[in-house]
Write an enzyme that holds these catalytic residues in place. Structure first.
Site, short mmCIF file in Angstrom:
data_model
loop_
_atom_site.label_atom_id
_atom_site.label_comp_id
_atom_site.label_asym_id
_atom_site.label_seq_id
_atom_site.Cartn_x
_atom_site.Cartn_y
_atom_site.Cartn_z
N ASP A 183 42.43 41.33 41.20
CA ASP A 183 41.86 41.78 39.74
C ASP A 183 42.82 41.22 38.97
OD1 ASP A 183 40.36 43.42 37.36
OD2 ASP A 183 42.72 43.77 36.84
N GLU A 240 39.25 37.67 41.90
CA GLU A 240 38.85 37.69 40.56
C GLU A 240 39.55 36.86 39.11
OE1 GLU A 240 37.69 39.24 35.75
OE2 GLU A 240 39.27 39.84 37.00
#
Length: 655
Positions: A306, A357
């Site tokens: 993330d 991401e």
């Protein structure tokens, strides 16, 4: 672990090279002084004193811990038993008394309570050897990947109103994913987090499966069954920032422990969290150990990392920042951490996917570290997602001016290895569900949702779709409520689900949609300039010359009859998919007849063309049925392949 092994492990921890710290820290069975019990160890280098408190001593400060030369505190007690709860009480560097959870605990009590729980972690006898055997032999860049993104706590609820745990998900989610023909499940973070509204991205217990989702044994069984059903499992992982709660990791010993010394760098303003000090060796040991733990203990097949931008850029957040020693905005510690992470994971688990991401274009994300990339296998294509959804929101009257939003990604498709994400982030915070983003009345919204999914599934790159989107849920996703499964009683929702399953199977059945994702010849744009009718046409090619599909997408609510389009070879073309068929929620009851080519050139590029009818807001996928490939094309294909092999050999020699 004997004394010398412990010393070696502690030294490796402080040097940033211990990637199994869960075997050193937390609560572990031990035998000392001829007594069986548990040994507890925690890192708090600047604490004045630490005590172990829990069920076994009525939460009293009567079990002082001893500090070693490595900044860690430990104590053995024969009174502790599996299943009991515990915490640490610390006299911090400034004398403040606080009670903290164990950052390395393998289990916590159910929220809103926060105590760690002593457990014997299950040593499972795994039965997924065939899965790993297949995976070891395959090139995962050249296989289909169509990911179903799931929030474990809200996919479905029981009749009593409580969320499914992993035993329930094993029973119902796996068959559903199998029926829908997805290849992988990606879970939003599964680690322990105190606030459900954080969706798991504000973690307090990195080594613990969130107790609200079930037990470690249940999750192990879930992953095993996924593998037995030929489904991969990916988990979101958050190494950039952590929860700011005072009873968890934040300023653990009263000084910056896991976070940066510089308060500006420590604060994550945007997410109300604290940033890990990625340059601290102990923190690298902690985080890389955590990644390896989830991969090894649960047999997961990939980590989606993330917020990589917040790790690699100093100026990512809305706060003051200082340039690095070279005068630019790169977080050099972040780069070093990512490289160490990727190298370690790929050394120990070569076939595990590492997915980023990441929303910038400032550095190569996917590719080999040796070639200057960060080292990830894939990068989420956030640009594609934004351009695509902005286009589909538009009134069709304006789309002719913006057709380039859908073709721009064709130009940079080889710049990275991409995943095309329609994720949870796009269906929350007033953005509306995917179905409800579409222009027009309800019928037209579903027509365009089918259109969107066909565009995504035929676009180069791997795919990801968030749960509920497969049947066109109307409402935004809510973390504390199940999906709107009752909508499947509606004809349009039910047929949307049928369509998504059909499209997913079509993707699997046709290698031209995935085996040349990273090759120039994998995509051929037939016509991207038809702004007058707002129709886009392109071809996806496979390795074999006859393995190709031609995709025609109509972005207006106007049916295009006698629509002429170029095709690569003379012959007959069969309609493989028409998104406006009645079984998918449309109004067509019969497919277009097979199209025979005419000796009519198209755009000076194609000697042959066909005519067909393209439905309003519809997509046609055409498959060659009986086509003749000229010899010059065959010779060119063999010559291109031979040249490619020669180039590869020359490249290897140079290396």
């Amino acid at each position: 672990m004997d004394r010398q092994a412990t010393v070696n492990s502690l030294q490796a921890f402080v040097d940033g090279h211990n990637f199994n710290i869960q075997e050193l820290f937390g609560a572990h069975r031990s035998r000392q002084h001829n007594q069986d019990g548990f040994l507890f160890r925690v890192w708090a280098p600047h604490a004045q004193q630490v005590w172990l408190i829990g069920d076994f001593n009525d939460w009293q400060d009567n079990l002082p811990m001893s500090k070693d030369d490595y900044g860690t505190w430990s104590v053995f007690t024969p009174d502790a038993q599996a299943g009991q709860l515990y915490k640490y009480r610390l006299k911090q560097a400034d004398g403040t008394m606080v009670t903290k959870t164990d950052p390395c605990a393998l289990r916590y009590e159910k929220r809103p309570n926060t105590a760690a729980q002593i457990i014997d972690f299950p040593m499972k006898q795994w039965r997924d050897g065939l899965w790993f055997g297949r995976r070891s032999r395959e090139n995962y860049f050249k296989r289909p990947m169509n990911i179903y993104e799931v929030h474990a706590g809200s996919w479905r609820f029981r009749d009593d109103g409580t969320p499914f745990d992993f035993a329930d998900l094993k029973r119902e989610l796996i068959p559903y994913v199998k029926k829908m023909h997805y290849t992988d499940i990606e879970f939003m973070p599964l680690m322990e987090h105190p606030l459900p509204a954080s969706w798991g991205y504000q973690i307090t217990g990195y080594f613990a499966l969130c107790s609200s989702f079930g037990t470690p044994a249940q999750f192990q069984d879930f992953v095993e069954e996924c593998h037995r059903q030929n489904i991969g499992v990916i988990v979101d992982w958050v190494p950039g920032h952590f929860n700011i709660n005072n009873d968890a990791m934040a300023y653990y010993d009263g000084t910056p422990t896991y976070e940066y010394q510089d308060s500006n760098r420590a604060k994550n303003v945007g997410w109300g969290a604290l940033n890990f000090d990625l340059g601290k060796p102990q923190v690298q040991s902690f985080l890389i150990s955590n990644a390896e733990f989830w991969i090894g203990a649960y047999h997961i097949d990939g980590l989606r990392v993330d917020a990589v931008s917040s790790i690699i850029y100093l100026d990512y957040d809305n706060k003051p920042w200082k340039p690095n020693k070279y005068g630019d905005n790169r977080n050099l510690e972040g780069y070093d951490f990512i490289h160490n992470l990727i190298r370690t994971v790929k050394r120990d688990y070569p076939k595990v996917l590492m997915i980023a991401e990441e929303s910038s274009a400032g550095v190569q994300i996917s590719g080999l570290i040796e070639d200057g990339a960060l080292g990830f296998d894939y990068k989420w294509n956030m640009g594609w997602m934004n351009d695509t959804l902005n286009f589909y929101k538009e009134d069709p009257i304006y789309r002719s001016y913006d057709l380039h939003k859908l073709t721009f990604s064709f130009m940079y498709r080889l710049a990275e290895r991409f995943v095309l994400p329609l994720s949870h982030d796009e269906v929350v915070h007033g953005k509306r569900s995917l179905m409800n983003k579409m222009w027009g009345d309800r019928y037209k919204q579903f027509a365009q949702l089918r259109n969107l999914y066909a565009y995504m599934i035929t676009h180069p790159g791997k795919k990801l779709l968030f749960m509920g989107s497969e049947f066109g849920q109307y409402l935004e996703w809510k973390f504390d409520a199940p999906l709107e499964w009752g909508e499947l009683s509606d004809h349009l929702n039910k047929t949307m689900q049928t369509y998504t399953a059909f499209l997913n199977q079509l993707y699997l059945d046709h290698p031209c949609l995935w085996e040349l994702d990273q090759a120039e010849e994998g995509l051929e744009v037939v016509d991207a300039d038809n702004t007058a009718q707002t129709v886009l046409t392109y071809i996806r090619h496979g390795k074999r010359r006859k393995d190709f599909l031609e995709i025609i997408i109509n972005y207006t609510p106007v049916e295009r009859r006698n629509f002429r389009i170029g095709v690569p070879y003379a012959g007959t073309y069969h309609e493989l998919l028409n998104t406006e068929m009645r079984e998918f929620g449309g109004t067509w009851t019969r497919h277009n007849p097979d199209s025979k080519t005419d000796k009519v050139p198209f755009k000076k590029k194609y000697d042959y063309s066909i005519t067909t009818t393209v439905p309003a807001l519809g997509v046609l996928i055409l498959q060659p049925k009986n086509v003749t490939i000229p010899r010059r094309h065959r010779r060119h294909r063999r010559r291109t392949t031979k040249q490619s092999r020669t180039t590869k050999r020359q490249t290897k020699k140079r290396k």
